[in-house]
Design a protein around this motif. Structure first.
Motif, PDB file in Angstrom:
ATOM      1  N   UNK A  10     -14.168  -4.639 -15.400  1.00  0.00           N
ATOM      2  CA  UNK A  10     -13.395  -3.508 -14.891  1.00  0.00           C
ATOM      3  C   UNK A  10     -12.041  -3.960 -14.350  1.00  0.00           C
ATOM      4  N   UNK A  11     -11.983  -5.150 -13.774  1.00  0.00           N
ATOM      5  CA  UNK A  11     -10.712  -5.680 -13.298  1.00  0.00           C
ATOM      6  C   UNK A  11      -9.752  -5.841 -14.469  1.00  0.00           C
ATOM      7  N   UNK A  12     -10.277  -6.295 -15.608  1.00  0.00           N
ATOM      8  CA  UNK A  12      -9.449  -6.408 -16.809  1.00  0.00           C
ATOM      9  C   UNK A  12      -8.869  -5.066 -17.225  1.00  0.00           C
ATOM     10  N   UNK A  13      -9.686  -4.018 -17.159  1.00  0.00           N
ATOM     11  CA  UNK A  13      -9.183  -2.677 -17.488  1.00  0.00           C
ATOM     12  C   UNK A  13      -8.109  -2.243 -16.498  1.00  0.00           C
ATOM     13  N   UNK A  14      -8.333  -2.529 -15.227  1.00  0.00           N
ATOM     14  CA  UNK A  14      -7.354  -2.151 -14.209  1.00  0.00           C
ATOM     15  C   UNK A  14      -6.020  -2.852 -14.447  1.00  0.00           C
ATOM     16  N   UNK A  15      -6.068  -4.122 -14.795  1.00  0.00           N
ATOM     17  CA  UNK A  15      -4.829  -4.862 -15.062  1.00  0.00           C
ATOM     18  C   UNK A  15      -4.149  -4.356 -16.328  1.00  0.00           C
ATOM     19  N   UNK A  16      -4.935  -3.967 -17.319  1.00  0.00           N
ATOM     20  CA  UNK A  16      -4.359  -3.393 -18.531  1.00  0.00           C
ATOM     21  C   UNK A  16      -3.580  -2.125 -18.193  1.00  0.00           C
ATOM     22  N   UNK A  17      -4.167  -1.278 -17.359  1.00  0.00           N
ATOM     23  CA  UNK A  17      -3.480  -0.049 -16.965  1.00  0.00           C
ATOM     24  C   UNK A  17      -2.249  -0.360 -16.107  1.00  0.00           C
ATOM     25  N   UNK A  18      -2.360  -1.354 -15.243  1.00  0.00           N
ATOM     26  CA  UNK A  18      -1.227  -1.745 -14.408  1.00  0.00           C
ATOM     27  C   UNK A  18      -0.047  -2.200 -15.275  1.00  0.00           C
ATOM     28  N   UNK A  19      -0.337  -2.780 -16.423  1.00  0.00           N
ATOM     29  CA  UNK A  19       0.742  -3.243 -17.310  1.00  0.00           C
ATOM     30  C   UNK A  19       1.586  -2.087 -17.842  1.00  0.00           C
ATOM     31  N   UNK A  20       1.081  -0.871 -17.745  1.00  0.00           N
ATOM     32  CA  UNK A  20       1.798   0.305 -18.244  1.00  0.00           C
ATOM     33  C   UNK A  20       2.515   1.066 -17.130  1.00  0.00           C
ATOM     34  N   UNK A  21       2.447   0.539 -15.908  1.00  0.00           N
ATOM     35  CA  UNK A  21       2.975   1.266 -14.754  1.00  0.00           C
ATOM     36  C   UNK A  21       4.262   0.661 -14.216  1.00  0.00           C
ATOM     37  N   UNK A  22       5.076   1.520 -13.658  1.00  0.00           N
ATOM     38  CA  UNK A  22       6.291   1.092 -12.964  1.00  0.00           C
ATOM     39  C   UNK A  22       6.012   0.825 -11.492  1.00  0.00           C
ATOM     40  N   UNK A  23       4.944   1.450 -10.987  1.00  0.00           N
ATOM     41  CA  UNK A  23       4.602   1.325  -9.565  1.00  0.00           C
ATOM     42  C   UNK A  23       3.088   1.418  -9.412  1.00  0.00           C
ATOM     43  N   UNK A  24       2.576   0.766  -8.380  1.00  0.00           N
ATOM     44  CA  UNK A  24       1.172   0.900  -8.006  1.00  0.00           C
ATOM     45  C   UNK A  24       1.140   1.520  -6.614  1.00  0.00           C
ATOM     46  N   UNK A  25       0.268   2.495  -6.453  1.00  0.00           N
ATOM     47  CA  UNK A  25       0.106   3.185  -5.177  1.00  0.00           C
ATOM     48  C   UNK A  25      -1.162   2.665  -4.527  1.00  0.00           C
ATOM     49  N   UNK A  26      -1.019   2.008  -3.389  1.00  0.00           N
ATOM     50  CA  UNK A  26      -2.140   1.411  -2.682  1.00  0.00           C
ATOM     51  C   UNK A  26      -2.655   2.391  -1.642  1.00  0.00           C
ATOM     52  N   UNK A  27      -3.862   2.912  -1.881  1.00  0.00           N
ATOM     53  CA  UNK A  27      -4.476   3.840  -0.932  1.00  0.00           C
ATOM     54  C   UNK A  27      -4.926   3.099   0.323  1.00  0.00           C
ATOM     55  N   UNK A  28      -4.999   3.837   1.423  1.00  0.00           N
ATOM     56  CA  UNK A  28      -5.484   3.264   2.673  1.00  0.00           C
ATOM     57  C   UNK A  28      -6.829   2.597   2.435  1.00  0.00           C
ATOM     58  N   UNK A  29      -6.997   1.426   3.028  1.00  0.00           N
ATOM     59  CA  UNK A  29      -8.228   0.665   2.859  1.00  0.00           C
ATOM     60  C   UNK A  29      -8.182  -0.321   1.711  1.00  0.00           C
ATOM     61  N   UNK A  30      -7.070  -0.373   0.998  1.00  0.00           N
ATOM     62  CA  UNK A  30      -6.962  -1.255  -0.169  1.00  0.00           C
ATOM     63  C   UNK A  30      -7.227  -2.713   0.204  1.00  0.00           C
ATOM     64  N   UNK A  31      -6.835  -3.078   1.416  1.00  0.00           N
ATOM     65  CA  UNK A  31      -6.951  -4.478   1.829  1.00  0.00           C
ATOM     66  C   UNK A  31      -8.391  -4.901   2.145  1.00  0.00           C
ATOM     67  N   UNK A  32      -9.321  -3.953   2.080  1.00  0.00           N
ATOM     68  CA  UNK A  32     -10.728  -4.283   2.316  1.00  0.00           C
ATOM     69  C   UNK A  32     -11.533  -4.330   1.020  1.00  0.00           C
ATOM     70  N   UNK A  33     -10.891  -4.029  -0.100  1.00  0.00           N
ATOM     71  CA  UNK A  33     -11.590  -3.959  -1.385  1.00  0.00           C
ATOM     72  C   UNK A  33     -11.098  -5.073  -2.312  1.00  0.00           C
TER      73      UNK A  33
END
Length: 107
Positions: free
Chosen positions: A62-85
């Motif tokens: 799933x991390x691989x899928x997340x990085x694949x999607x990140x490669x298509x983005x100009x920005x990432x939005x970090x929701x509250x609590x991101x630093x605990x996951x």
């Protein structure tokens, strides 16, 4: 002007699904207000893993899928609590390493 895209990084493991949905809706509103179009990062069909079922580490897959999607983005939005996951922290590090702009939920 070309469309700019954003992905949402959000803790989900062990979080009430209703809370996840509300946080995601808030994130999508913030992303659109900033001029970005969200890339769908809720991908239930991907939970099938692969046709050979040879995935031995589903979280890493799933991390691989997340990085694949990140490669298509100009920005990432970090929701509250991101630093605990774990996955969110890895997405954050990837964004830093590869020059993807980062937005943070402010609550």
């Amino acid at each position: 002007m070309p469309t700019k895209y954003a992905v949402i990084s959000q803790p989900m493991k062990g979080v009430d699904p209703d809370k996840v949905k509300l946080q995601r809706e808030k994130a999508e509103t913030a992303i659109r207000a900033a001029g970005y179009e969200p890339i769908d990062t809720v991908y239930e069909e991907d939970f099938k893993y692969d046709v050979n079922n040879d995935v031995v580490n589903p979280a890493l897959w799933h991390m691989g899928l997340a990085l694949m999607r990140l490669s298509k983005a100009h920005v990432i939005y970090m929701c509250a609590g991101w630093d605990t996951a774990r996955g969110c922290r890895m997405e954050h590090q990837a964004a830093l390493a590869f020059g993807v702009d980062i937005m943070y939920e402010t609550d």
